[in-house]
Design a protein around this motif. Structure first.
Motif, short mmCIF file in Angstrom:
data_model
loop_
_atom_site.label_atom_id
_atom_site.label_comp_id
_atom_site.label_asym_id
_atom_site.label_seq_id
_atom_site.Cartn_x
_atom_site.Cartn_y
_atom_site.Cartn_z
N PRO A 23 0.82 -1.21 0.00
CA PRO A 23 0.00 0.00 0.00
C PRO A 23 0.86 1.26 0.00
CG PRO A 23 -0.03 -1.02 2.16
CD PRO A 23 0.72 -1.94 1.25
N SER A 24 0.34 2.31 -0.61
CA SER A 24 1.03 3.59 -0.58
C SER A 24 0.93 4.17 0.83
CB SER A 24 0.40 4.56 -1.57
OG SER A 24 -0.89 4.94 -1.12
N GLU A 27 -2.64 5.15 1.49
CA GLU A 27 -3.50 3.98 1.71
C GLU A 27 -3.25 3.37 3.08
OE1 GLU A 27 -3.84 2.46 -2.93
OE2 GLU A 27 -2.18 1.78 -1.67
N ALA A 30 -4.87 5.59 5.68
CA ALA A 30 -6.33 5.43 5.67
C ALA A 30 -6.75 4.12 6.33
CB ALA A 30 -6.85 5.50 4.24
N MET A 31 -5.99 3.05 6.08
CA MET A 31 -6.31 1.76 6.70
C MET A 31 -6.12 1.83 8.21
SD MET A 31 -4.84 -0.94 3.77
CE MET A 31 -3.49 -1.36 4.77
#
Length: 102
Positions: A23-24, A27, A30-31
């Motif tokens: 994931p970036s 990302e 956000a997770m």
């Protein structure tokens, strides 16, 4: 001479193709935010299962300003471990905090 991040940027390896399995940063953030909100921590002292009405009778002759201090401490602790923020546990913690303030 002090090496800065700006000096190091041109030598960092760059890849035009990003691995979709990784994931970036956005990302990942956000997770992590979604996971934290899923724990449902109280976000204000008003969301705690105890309030000033539970603290005031226990203060006796101690300063009333302790009510806000105690509620903020309870909120900080409840954010760290929402599962342990039950009414009974927080009432016991109030008694401990009042004793420590003496």
């Amino acid at each position: 001479y002090t090496l800065s991040l700006h000096d190091a940027l041109p030598i960092w390896p760059r890849s035009e193709v990003r691995d979709p399995a990784v994931p970036s940063i956005g990302e990942a953030f956000a997770m992590a935010a979604q996971e934290e909100l899923a724990r449902k921590p109280p976000l204000s002292t008003k969301e705690l299962p105890v309030g000033g009405h539970d603290i005031l009778p226990r203060l006796n002759d101690r300063p009333r300003r302790l009510v806000g201090d105690i509620l903020r401490t309870l909120l900080d602790e409840a954010i760290v471990d929402p599962a342990a923020a039950t009414r009974e546990a927080l009432l016991a913690r109030i008694d401990t905090l009042i004793a420590e303030a003496s």
